[in-house]
Scaffold this active site. Structure first.
Site, PDB file in Angstrom:
ATOM      1  N   GLY A 154      46.729  38.656  39.796  1.00 28.52           N
ATOM      2  CA  GLY A 154      45.993  38.467  41.039  1.00 28.52           C
ATOM      3  C   GLY A 154      44.755  37.623  40.854  1.00 28.52           C
ATOM      4  CB  SER A 240      49.818  36.010  37.072  1.00 26.77           C
ATOM      5  OG  SER A 240      48.942  35.073  37.645  1.00 26.77           O
TER       6      SER A 240
END
Length: 552
Positions: A154, A240
């Site tokens: 995120g 990520s």
């Protein structure tokens, strides 16, 4: 740099062998009545979960691993949750940590099915774990289970462990492992970038989201046996920015004991994504127009950089603070709160440190997707822009950093494996085939939670091909094999270590052409030469950008 990008994009893989995926059969569903073994005594207190009869998995949601980080604890290091009286209700999802999202990031998360909880479901008392345990662990018939601990992404600004795509039941059931997800702090709550805060925390580091990761590892190790888990077989896996946290953990634990026995870095080698997920400023936190002072002044706490300003910021209502960060970033996209180099949890010279082998010598699985950057094109319908984005940024931010990270670890004698995931299924691409295997595309495949509809549009049904199910099961099996035996598990599956051979290192190419197979290939000399130019150039650019931004 343009030449190396072109060379890398044009480089081919020389296949040295391929095999069909060996897929174990799914265990039959069990619809027996709920079992009584749903209460576990943890260091946080007795927690009451539920038994999922259809999957033979026990589940606990929202067990505290850290104390409340609001009020006087805001902008301070997290501490292990104290033992609570009574029974913790772990049957329902807990609150998420507050997020800071731009309209663009919200759209990307919605497209990939990562809709976070609404603000009404946010709290600074959010340091909680969610645990899925196979029946055999609670029955005592399967020995101590390996643990897979998930770190969601995120961009260090948003995210949650509560979305359905991170449901660990399927992975726990299929592979007989324990799956844990957890919440950690984001944005200004994790990385305040205050002159006062950074001075107060210089000894152990001021990136509090990364310190939350250390804390949840401590909690997991202390409580693993209570759930039937093996405290010495905890593997971190993530995606990520979650993977940048795992990679950063490796560097911060150079010459330190590691609570993690294995590291899986997916689409987030920190040397590549530090430019995208870290904060540009590397010092001078007290300057008048710093990120912190800009927000502090906007909420009435001024720019004094002193304890009074700090105490004022601790008292600002949570959502007021979120809104102020969002508004400041909308005016000037320099206003973001990601990790900054503190010399403890995050560093300024990852490429150099990697080349010197200054990382924990922990077995590592590292990889990326073939089309990472396509997700970030302005419009998925503009095929030309999508393709150009992929050519320009996928090598720079993902492919080459993964290659360099794998090569450096292999050279240092660390058991290392590298993969390239190429699956591009219809429920992911959602009518835009040019997106290919974009950033995040591997995550639902690992959890086995991909839906029979578009990720971003439940009204648009699709038919899931058998190959997609088979690839998901193979990936689950590989990740679990690594967790069970980080030293040898993948080799026993036929996946050889990354050998750092000058003529090309072994690479597992997964789901090429959406087929249920894995090809063990060697990247060409041209591919490696292209990255040998690309990575140093990108490192220089990161340094120049950070140094300029620190003067602003």
């Amino acid at each position: 740099m343009r030449l190396s990008l072109f060379v890398l994009a044009a480089a081919s893989l020389l296949a040295t062998g391929a095999s069909s995926l060996s897929i174990p059969s799914t265990r039959p569903l069990d619809t027996r009545a709920a079992e009584p073994l749903t209460t576990v005594d943890t260091t946080s207190g007795r927690a009451q979960g539920v038994y999922l009869a259809d999957s033979r998995v026990y589940r606990w949601l929202g067990i505290p691993y850290g104390e409340d980080t609001g009020g006087a604890a805001r902008f301070t290091p997290s501490v292990l949750a104290a033992r609570r009286e009574g029974v913790i209700d772990a049957s329902q999802a807990a609150f998420s940590c507050p997020s800071v999202q731009s309209a663009s990031s919200y759209a990307k998360l919605a497209f990939t099915g990562q809709q976070i909880d609404p603000p009404s479901r946010w709290s600074e008392d959010c340091l909680r774990v969610n645990i899925w345990v196979p029946e055999s662990a609670r029955k005592g018939t399967g020995g101590s289970k390996a643990i897979l601990l998930w770190v969601y992404g995120g961009s260090h600004n948003t995210g949650t462990a509560t979305i359905p795509l991170y449901n660990g039941a399927n992975l726990a059931q299929n592979e007989d492992v324990i799956v844990i997800t957890f919440a950690y702090r984001h944005s200004i709550f994790a990385n305040p970038l205050s002159d006062y805060v950074t001075k107060q925390n210089s000894e152990k580091g001021w990136n509090f989201g990364l310190r939350d990761l250390d804390l949840v590892l401590e909690w997991t190790q202390k409580n693993a046996a209570q759930f039937g888990g093996d405290a010495d077989r905890i593997t971190l896996f993530g995606g990520s920015s979650g993977s940048t946290m795992i990679d950063a953990y490796s560097f911060s634990h150079y010459n330190k004991p590691s609570r993690a026995a294995g590291l899986i870095i997916s689409s987030g080698a920190v040397a590549g994504l530090e430019i995208a997920t870290g904060t540009k400023s590397i010092g001078n936190f007290g300057r008048p127009f710093s990120e912190w002072n800009t927000v502090a002044d906007a909420v009435g706490c001024g720019k004094a950089n002193d304890q009074k300003q700090f105490k004022c910021m601790q008292q600002v209502p949570m959502l007021t603070l979120v809104d102020a960060v969002v508004a400041a970033n909308a005016r000037d996209n320099k206003i973001q709160f990601g990790p900054t180099p503190d010399g403890q949890t995050w560093f300024a010279n990852y490429a150099t440190r990697s080349n010197l082998g200054l990382f924990a010598k922990v077995p590592t699985l590292i990889g990326s997707n073939s089309d990472e950057a396509t997700l970030f094109a302005d419009s998925p319908s503009n095929t030309a822009v999508v393709v150009l984005s992929n050519l320009a940024f996928t090598p720079l931010l993902w492919t080459c950093p993964a290659l360099a990270g794998a090569a450096d670890r292999a050279r240092a004698g660390v058991p290392t494996w590298r993969y390239l995931y190429k699956g591009a299924w219809e429920d992911f691409t959602q009518g835009y085939p040019a997106l290919g295997s974009y950033h995040f595309a591997e995550c639902p495949m690992l959890f086995g939670t991909f839906p029979a509809h578009y990720l971003g549009d439940p009204s648009h049904a699709v038919t899931i091909p058998q190959a997609q199910n088979d690839v998901s099961r193979w990936m689950q099996g590989a990740w679990a094999a690594f967790a069970r035996d980080p030293q040898n598990g993948l080799t026993q599956m036929g996946w050889q270590q990354y050998d750092n051979n000058l003529l090309g290192s072994r690479l597992a190419v997964i789901a090429d052409g959406n087929k249920a197979n894995v090809t063990y290939s060697r990247s060409t000399v041209i591919d490696q030469a292209g990255c040998s130019l690309e990575v140093p150039v990108s490192g220089v650019l990161v340094g120049v950008q950070q140094n300029i931004a620190s003067l602003w």
